[in-house]
Structure formats: structure tokens, C-alpha cells
Design an enzyme around this catalytic site. Structure first.
Site: not given
Ligand code: GDG
Length: 456
Positions: A153, A361
Site C-alpha cells: 500500500h 504517498d
Molecule cells: C495507506 C497509504 C494508500 C482520514 N481521516 C479521517 C478518515 N480518513 C480516511 C480517508 C481515507 C483514509 O482515511 C486515508 O487513506 P489515504 O490513502 O489517504 O492514506 P493512508 O492512511 O496513509 O493509507 C496510501 C492507502 O493506504 C490505500 O492503499 O492510498 O498511500 O499510505 O479513506 O477518508 N476517515 C474518517 N474520519 C477521518 O477523520 N471517517
């Protein structure tokens, strides 16, 4: 199907609470029947002798508590203080310790040992992320020959970065124990192939196949998607809600700029605040009219680098608000907590600009969620870092270098003043991609490729 990930979202957690990825995995397991195995999230004084099993229809959730020692050394230590920074190109923050690495291997071996009795002869095994790279190799050592896939990821770092890790060779060798290894982008795949050819002495055979460490495996990109439909519908159904209306009717004609990120140094949050400061300096006409809403729920707060980044953010948010705020306006709303998904959709939809500027990322799902939540008749503009995997697919966003503060400032100003026609055109281009490659497409493509294993 057997899924293994560091954390398990047991189905007793409501779907509303579980993240999109958890729901996609739960749905796949519901269809095929199977097991989801991983850490329970609990830390106990001593490693328990058995996982806890929870049956929900055709799915068995098997979770293991971690001992304090393993939690400190495997999770906070090797996974989050060595692999995470290294995979995000932060050599300066990478703390390697032989002891932590041994614990990492120990936990992977422990997981393999507890997983073995749960395996059925026809199972497909899908292992997720950097915490569990050696798990497949451990299972192979126990005689497991059935198809095993691994999805990373995070980014896969360039050769010169990866080789700074003393255990780089055994780590890549462990990856080659799988039949299928998936990455988010071409960039990651290219970095991996570079290692295989120039460091491991392996070969590329074409048709997604490679040969290295005596094994033939398939390596391919599977860019993760979101539940596009749910965000589109969520945005539409909320568009007339009271909260969205109150967010939209910006007091004194103010516009919101939104950022949503786990509080992590890879997300470029300090640099984002500095870019926003640069924006207010370069475009003073927006003072009093624009507010940056930065949602940053705390994450990994037992790791010192995460406490430090939180301290820095508080310092900069406070400094900027002190520098620019008026009695009836603050430039930054820094919200160090999490929100419900529906609330996030409201914030996304009400914001004129989505400011998504990670320094590195794997993909960045927030970028995709921001786009999918927009009002088709009046979409916002996304300013997106070139270092997010998502920039490969969402190239009609305003693509920026997050270290170029002036460049980001100019893109924010351009986003805030972009004519409706251009906003619509850019948004439509991105939506086409998001509708064509959803979270379920990603999951099904990976499983389909795994079904075709072995590739020997
Ligand atoms: C890893 C990789 C890759 C965030 N704040 C809240 C909340 N979130 C949710 C977002 C999104 C998720 O969390 C974060 O996903 P990201 O992809 O932006 O980042 P990582 O957590 O670092 O994820 C990344 C991912 O895995 C998938 O393969 O894209 O590159 O680092 O869905 O919406 N959700 C809620 N409240 C919050 O305050 N409900």
C-alpha cells in the site's frame, strides 16, 4: 480466500465505522468464504498462545494480541520507524535496529504459525502491506505451496534508498516468495524491477513475469480505487443538508480549502501550511475570504517522529493564525481529530479547493474521495502533489511539487478563481477514471491475477 493484514476490521464493527478497504475485503470474504487474520489492535504483557476466533457467517476473523515487546519492536519499531520512513524516502527519519528487525521476523513467523491450522487446501492467500512482507516466505518454509499474493500500500522506494536498509536483500527475497506482488503505480513497479535486475541479478521475462532468487513471480500494478458510487451518492444526498448549506454559505463570501490526512510526516502538512502562508503573502486579496480547514486525526502517537510532527504543526498553525487572523476570521482551522465519513463528504463538497500535497504517498485515497464528492454542476478544484500515486491517474488536477511553496500558492489562487467551464472539464476527466477503476475493480483484478498462479 485468506486475507492477512496488520489490523483486522472484525465484521461486528459496523460498516459505517469500517473504512472502504475493510468493507471491500469483508464483501469478498462473504462471497468466497474464508479467513481474515491479523493483529487485534490490543497490546498485552505476554504473547497469547492462540488467536481469538470470531465466526460471522462464512467468514472467520482470527486476531492475535501483541505482547508489549512485539508492539514496541515490530510495530512501532521496525515497521513504523524503519520501513515506513524508508519507503517514503525519509532516510533522515529511518531508524534501523537489528533487535527491531529480529522482532519483525519473529512476529511474521508467529503469524505464519497461527495461520497454518486455519488454511484449507484450495485457499488463495492475500497478504497486505509492509508489516507483513516476510509472512509468505515463512508460510512457504512450512510447506505451503498454494497461490500467495502480496499488495504493497506504500510506495516502493528507488534502489539507492532501499539499499540503505541493512536487511534490504532479505526483504526483497521475501517478496519474491509470493506468486503475485502488486503495487499502486508504474513508478513503484519500475523501482522494484530496477532492484531485481541491478541488485538481485534477476531477470524480467515479459508478460508481467520476473525471475529472481530461484522463483518466477508476477509483478503488476493495481492502482487502488474508492467506492466512487458511494461518494457520488453521498455528496448528492447531502447537498441540501443543513450542514452543507451552512458550510457553503461561507460567511462574508469565504471559501474553504480542505485537507484531510492522518497526522503523518509523509503527508506534507508542515509544508502545506508554509505554502498557505506563502499564498496569503502573494495574494493578499484573499485575506479574510479563505480558510484552510485541515483535518488531521492523530496517528502512531507512540512513535517519537509523530509526536514531533504534531508539535510542529501546532506551532505553525498557531503562528500563522497569530500572524494573519482578524477578530472575525482565522486563516487555519486545524482539527486534530477524526470525523464520520458522512461529515468528511460534507467538508469535501463544501470546499472550493482540495489541497492534497503529500511529500510521498502510495496512492492517497483522500484525493479520489474529494473529487467523487463534488457537485457535478459546481465542482471544486483539486491541487494535488506529483508525489501522490493518485497523480498518475488524476492528471487533470492542478499538479504541484509540495516543496515549491510559491508553485502551490499559485495553484491555490488558480483553483479559487478557475472558471466554471474549466472546473467542470477537469472534474469530468477525473470522474471518468474514478468510475472506471473502483475499489471493487482493484480487489477483483488482484484476486483474478492471483487465481492464475502459480506462474512457474
Ligand atoms: C495507506 C497509504 C494508500 C482520514 N481521516 C479521517 C478518515 N480518513 C480516511 C480517508 C481515507 C483514509 O482515511 C486515508 O487513506 P489515504 O490513502 O489517504 O492514506 P493512508 O492512511 O496513509 O493509507 C496510501 C492507502 O493506504 C490505500 O492503499 O492510498 O498511500 O499510505 O479513506 O477518508 N476517515 C474518517 N474520519 C477521518 O477523520 N471517517
Amino acid at each position: 480466500m485468506v486475507v492477512v493484514s496488520n489490523r483486522v476490521a472484525v465484521a461486528t464493527d459496523t460498516k459505517a465505522r469500517a473504512g472502504g478497504l475493510a468493507v471491500a475485503i469483508q464483501d469478498a470474504l462473504q462471497q468466497s468464504g474464508g479467513v481474515w487474520f491479523g493483529w487485534s489492535g490490543k497490546v498485552v504483557p505476554k504473547t497469547p498462545s492462540e488467536p481469538t476466533l470470531h465466526e460471522a457467517g462464512p467468514v472467520t476473523y482470527a486476531t492475535l494480541d501483541l505482547s508489549r515487546k512485539h508492539y514496541n519492536e515490530y510495530y512501532n519499531g521496525f515497521a513504523n520507524r524503519a520501513l515506513w520512513p524508508l519507503f517514503h524516502y525519509r532516510l533522515d527519519l529511518t531508524a534501523f535496529s537489528q533487535e527491531h528487525y529480529s522482532s519483525y521476523l519473529e512476529v511474521n513467523k508467529l503469524f505464519a504459525g497461527h495461520l497454518l491450522p486455519l488454511l484449507e487446501p484450495e485457499d488463495l492467500i492475500w497478504i497486505h502491506d509492509y508489516h507483513l512482507i516476510p509472512l509468505g516466505e515463512q508460510l512457504r518454509r512450512s510447506g505451503i505451496t498454494r497461490p500467495m499474493g502480496f499488495f504493497l500500500h506504500t510506495p516502493f522506494p528507488a534502489l539507492e534508498i532501499l539499499t540503505a536498509l541493512p536487511s534490504h536483500r532479505s526483504l526483497v527475497q521475501a517478496l519474491c516468495a509470493y506468486d503475485l506482488v502488486g503495487f499502486h503505480t508504474e513508478n513503484d513497479l519500475r523501482a522494484f524491477l530496477d532492484y531485481i535486475v541491478h541488485e538481485a541479478g534477476g531477470g524480467i521475462m515479459g508478460n508481467h513475469l520476473i525471475h529472481a532468487f530461484g522463483k518466477t513471480l508476477r509483478v503488476e500494478i493495481f492502482p487502488i480505487g474508492i467506492e466512487t458510487d458511494a461518494f457520488e451518492k453521498g455528496g448528492a444526498s447531502l447537498s441540501r443538508s443543513q450542514k452543507t448549506e451552512s458550510l457553503r454559505s461561507h460567511p462574508h463570501g469565504r471559501a474553504w480549502i480542505i485537507g484531510v490526512d492522518r497526522l503523518d510526516y509523509s503527508k506534507g502538512l508542515v509544508e502545506r501550511l508554509l505554502s498557505f502562508e506563502c499564498f496569503l503573502d502573494r495574494y493578499p486579496e484573499f485575506k479574510g475570504k479563505v480558510t484552510l480547514v485541515q483535518i488531521a486525526p492523530p496517528s502512531r502517537s507512540e512513535v517519537p517522529e509523530y509526536r514531533e510532527i504534531q508539535r510542529m504543526l501546532e506551532t505553525h498553525a498557531g503562528r500563522l493564525n497569530g500572524r494573519f487572523a482578524e477578530f472575525d476570521w482565522v486563516p487555519i482551522n486545524y482539527l486534530n481529530k477524526s470525523y464520520q465519513r458522512q461529515e468528511l463528504i460534507q467538508f469535501y463538497r463544501a470546499s472550493r479547493v482540495g489541497l492534497i500535497t503529500p511529500l510521498r504517498d502510495g496512492m492517497n485515497l483522500v484525493a479520489k474521495e474529494y473529487v467523487a464528492s463534488q457537485d457535478p454542476e459546481d465542482p471544486g478544484v483539486m491541487v494535488l502533489s506529483r508525489f501522490a500515486g493518485a497523480a498518475r491517474e488524476l492528471d487533470s488536477a492542478l499538479i504541484v511539487n509540495p516543496l515549491d511553496f510559491e508553485g502551490v500558492a499559485d495553484a491555490i489562487a488558480r483553483g479559487l478563481t478557475m472558471p466554471l467551464e474549466e472546473r467542470k472539464e477537469r472534474w469530468n476527466g477525473m470522474m471518468e477514471t474514478l468510475r472506471g477503476n473502483t475499489l471493487n475493480t482493484w480487489r477483483d483484478d488482484f484476486i483474478e491475477a492471483l487465481r492464475q498462479a502459480p506462474y512457474e
